[in-house]
Write an enzyme that holds these catalytic residues in place. Structure first.
Site, PDB file in Angstrom:
ATOM      1  N   ARG A 133       0.871  -1.183   0.000  1.00  0.00           N
ATOM      2  CA  ARG A 133       0.000   0.000   0.000  1.00  0.00           C
ATOM      3  C   ARG A 133       0.902   1.225   0.000  1.00  0.00           C
ATOM      4  O   ARG A 133       1.656   1.456   0.941  1.00  0.00           O
ATOM      5  CB  ARG A 133      -0.924   0.036   1.225  1.00  0.00           C
ATOM      6  CG  ARG A 133      -1.594   1.395   1.400  1.00  0.00           C
ATOM      7  CD  ARG A 133      -2.658   1.434   2.462  1.00  0.00           C
ATOM      8  NE  ARG A 133      -3.840   0.682   2.055  1.00  0.00           N
ATOM      9  CZ  ARG A 133      -5.045   0.822   2.623  1.00  0.00           C
ATOM     10  NH1 ARG A 133      -5.217   1.679   3.616  1.00  0.00           N
ATOM     11  NH2 ARG A 133      -6.060   0.098   2.206  1.00  0.00           N
TER      12      ARG A 133
ATOM     13  N   HIS B  67      -7.693   0.401  -6.120  1.00  0.00           N
ATOM     14  CA  HIS B  67      -7.856  -0.395  -4.896  1.00  0.00           C
ATOM     15  C   HIS B  67      -8.597  -1.691  -5.264  1.00  0.00           C
ATOM     16  O   HIS B  67      -9.757  -1.897  -4.914  1.00  0.00           O
ATOM     17  CB  HIS B  67      -8.667   0.429  -3.884  1.00  0.00           C
ATOM     18  CG  HIS B  67      -8.570  -0.069  -2.469  1.00  0.00           C
ATOM     19  ND1 HIS B  67      -7.767  -1.131  -2.094  1.00  0.00           N
ATOM     20  CD2 HIS B  67      -9.187   0.360  -1.331  1.00  0.00           C
ATOM     21  CE1 HIS B  67      -7.899  -1.333  -0.789  1.00  0.00           C
ATOM     22  NE2 HIS B  67      -8.742  -0.447  -0.299  1.00  0.00           N
TER      23      HIS B  67
ATOM     24  N   GLN C 282     -10.413  -4.090  -2.675  1.00  0.00           N
ATOM     25  CA  GLN C 282     -11.667  -3.511  -2.181  1.00  0.00           C
ATOM     26  C   GLN C 282     -12.806  -3.821  -3.150  1.00  0.00           C
ATOM     27  O   GLN C 282     -13.889  -4.259  -2.748  1.00  0.00           O
ATOM     28  CB  GLN C 282     -11.506  -1.989  -2.026  1.00  0.00           C
ATOM     29  CG  GLN C 282     -12.757  -1.301  -1.492  1.00  0.00           C
ATOM     30  CD  GLN C 282     -13.076  -1.720  -0.078  1.00  0.00           C
ATOM     31  OE1 GLN C 282     -12.227  -1.650   0.786  1.00  0.00           O
ATOM     32  NE2 GLN C 282     -14.300  -2.157   0.163  1.00  0.00           N
TER      33      GLN C 282
ATOM     34  N   ASP D  70     -17.334   7.070  -0.800  1.00  0.00           N
ATOM     35  CA  ASP D  70     -16.017   6.984  -0.153  1.00  0.00           C
ATOM     36  C   ASP D  70     -15.724   8.384   0.394  1.00  0.00           C
ATOM     37  O   ASP D  70     -16.431   9.356   0.059  1.00  0.00           O
ATOM     38  CB  ASP D  70     -14.974   6.551  -1.207  1.00  0.00           C
ATOM     39  CG  ASP D  70     -13.569   6.365  -0.632  1.00  0.00           C
ATOM     40  OD1 ASP D  70     -13.424   6.305   0.615  1.00  0.00           O
ATOM     41  OD2 ASP D  70     -12.612   6.299  -1.430  1.00  0.00           O
TER      42      ASP D  70
ATOM     43  N   CYS E  16     -16.481   1.788   1.400  1.00  0.00           N
ATOM     44  CA  CYS E  16     -15.282   0.973   1.645  1.00  0.00           C
ATOM     45  C   CYS E  16     -14.778   1.122   3.074  1.00  0.00           C
ATOM     46  O   CYS E  16     -14.072   0.245   3.576  1.00  0.00           O
ATOM     47  CB  CYS E  16     -14.185   1.347   0.656  1.00  0.00           C
ATOM     48  SG  CYS E  16     -13.770   3.095   0.686  1.00  0.00           S
TER      49      CYS E  16
ATOM     50  N   ARG F 229     -13.621  -8.304   3.202  1.00  0.00           N
ATOM     51  CA  ARG F 229     -12.208  -8.084   2.850  1.00  0.00           C
ATOM     52  C   ARG F 229     -11.370  -9.309   3.237  1.00  0.00           C
ATOM     53  O   ARG F 229     -10.459  -9.709   2.532  1.00  0.00           O
ATOM     54  CB  ARG F 229     -11.676  -6.827   3.556  1.00  0.00           C
ATOM     55  CG  ARG F 229     -12.291  -5.499   3.103  1.00  0.00           C
ATOM     56  CD  ARG F 229     -12.041  -5.238   1.632  1.00  0.00           C
ATOM     57  NE  ARG F 229     -10.638  -5.330   1.313  1.00  0.00           N
ATOM     58  CZ  ARG F 229      -9.740  -4.341   1.457  1.00  0.00           C
ATOM     59  NH1 ARG F 229     -10.158  -3.150   1.849  1.00  0.00           N
ATOM     60  NH2 ARG F 229      -8.464  -4.520   1.163  1.00  0.00           N
TER      61      ARG F 229
HETATM   62  N1   CP Z   1     -11.245  -0.026   2.957  1.00  0.00           N
HETATM   63  C1   CP Z   1      -9.933  -0.047   3.305  1.00  0.00           C
HETATM   64  O1   CP Z   1      -9.038  -0.268   2.494  1.00  0.00           O
HETATM   65  O2   CP Z   1      -9.723   0.194   4.632  1.00  0.00           O
HETATM   66  P1   CP Z   1      -8.310   0.423   5.298  1.00  0.00           P
HETATM   67  O3   CP Z   1      -7.760   1.726   4.757  1.00  0.00           O
HETATM   68  O4   CP Z   1      -8.595   0.500   6.756  1.00  0.00           O
HETATM   69  O5   CP Z   1      -7.410  -0.701   4.936  1.00  0.00           O
HETATM   70  N1  NVA Z   2     -10.025   6.638  -1.276  1.00  0.00           N
HETATM   71  C1  NVA Z   2      -9.585   6.276   0.050  1.00  0.00           C
HETATM   72  C2  NVA Z   2      -9.817   4.832   0.283  1.00  0.00           C
HETATM   73  C3  NVA Z   2      -9.452   4.351   1.658  1.00  0.00           C
HETATM   74  C4  NVA Z   2      -9.687   2.885   1.821  1.00  0.00           C
HETATM   75  C5  NVA Z   2      -8.106   6.632   0.214  1.00  0.00           C
HETATM   76  O1  NVA Z   2      -7.338   6.408  -0.711  1.00  0.00           O
HETATM   77  O2  NVA Z   2      -7.750   7.152   1.269  1.00  0.00           O
END
Ligand code: CP
Ligand code: NVA
Length: 305
Positions: A102, A129, A132, A223, A263, A291
């Protein structure tokens, strides 16, 4: 070497196979049938942004399946100049079985995967993502018993990483998709180019009209308005996105049997109200749980030869 970096790299059969495996494993898990095919396997997670769901669901999934895992930032891995990306990827993949990443730069994940001898999973980049989106569609499938063909998955909010991966998976599974954003927050030009090239016949409607968008919805999805890394824009975004909140009025403009997805993490009172989060139409916690089931399905898909 198979990786999961973008769903655009997968065909329908492969996506359906991950979803089906995850659904079967979920049922087994709930029946307390927990085989451990990955005893002795090791998962490495490189995370440069916070995470609750993604990081813990991957680790829990690997431990459930008999393996183990650890986490570090790319700085801790020495990627801030101590060592080249190529060398880190080659070393790490020589004694680990699967790597999740990530980070901000999508290209970083692509480059890392090029030098990795084990599968690399995109655990969120600024652009996509994919894990997700897989959990989202598993949830949709549970809600409707199929992949919807005649009603729309409606994403309302920022045309961000989550929106882009949803567009990819709905195109692959031929689910009609609407993306409703304020004018300056549409899906990126570069994403749309690759999307249109890969899915010229996909049913994707982009609009700024929220009332129109929700009319034929089977799912309303949102989101956060400011993603990780966009914190300095949060105040401006709060103003720009205010008309795009999913609240009780918007929910009641959608068909009664539609579902609400997010999400998470959610900023209650901004992109969604408490009332919608807690409504009987909300599936956000089932979605979050999924997830972990998708992580297990994905490990099977990537690691079982
Ligand atoms: N939805 C999601 O990716 O959550 P986190 O950022 O907590 O991993
Ligand atoms: N769009 C958000 C998703 C978090 C799971 C981000 O990138 O922060």
């Amino acid at each position: 070497m198979t990786h999961l970096i973008s769903l655009q790299d997968l065909d329908r059969k492969q996506v359906e196979s991950i979803l089906e495996t995850s659904a079967v494993l979920k049922q087994k898990f709930q029946d307390d049938d927990r085989p451990q095919p990955f005893a002795g396997y090791f998962l490495t997670q490189i995370f440069d942004k916070p995470s609750l769901r993604t990081r813990t669901s991957f680790e829990a999934a690997m431990v459930n399946l008999g393996g183990n895992g650890m986490f570090m930032t790319s700085e801790e891995a020495g990627l801030n100049g101590r060592e080249s990306l190529e060398d880190v990827a080659r070393v790490l993949s020589s004694f680990t079985d699967v790597i999740t990443i990530r980070t901000f730069s999508h290209q970083f994940i692509i480059d890392f995967a090029k030098h990795s001898s084990v599968p690399v999973i995109n655990a969120l980049s600024d652009e996509l993502h994919p894990c997700q989106a897989l959990a989202d569609i598993l949830t949709v499938r549970e809600a409707f018993g199929e992949y919807p063909k005649n009603r729309r998955l409606v994403y309302i909010g920022d045309g961000n990483n989550v929106a882009a991966s949803l567009c990819n998976i709905t195109a692959i599974l031929e689910i009609p998709m609407t993306v409703c954003t304020p004018e300056n927050y549409t899906l990126s030009k570069s994403f749309l180019e690759s999307y249109q090239q890969n899915y010229p016949d996909a049913d994707l409607v982009q609009t700024t009209d929220i009332k129109l968008a929700v009319k034929d919805a089977c799912v309303l999805y949102t989101d956060v308005w400011a993603s990780m890394g966009q914190e300095t824009e949060a105040a401006q975004r709060k103003k720009d996105f205010a008309p795009y909140q999913i609240n009780e009025e918007i929910l009641s403009a959608a068909p009664n049997d539609s579902k609400f997805l997010h999400c998470l993490p959610a900023k209650r009172g901004l992109e969604v109200t408490d009332g919608v989060m807690e409504s009987s139409q909300s599936m956000v916690f089932q979605q979050a749980e999924n997830r972990m089931h998708i992580a297990r399905g994905l490990f099977h898909w990537l690691l079982v030869k």
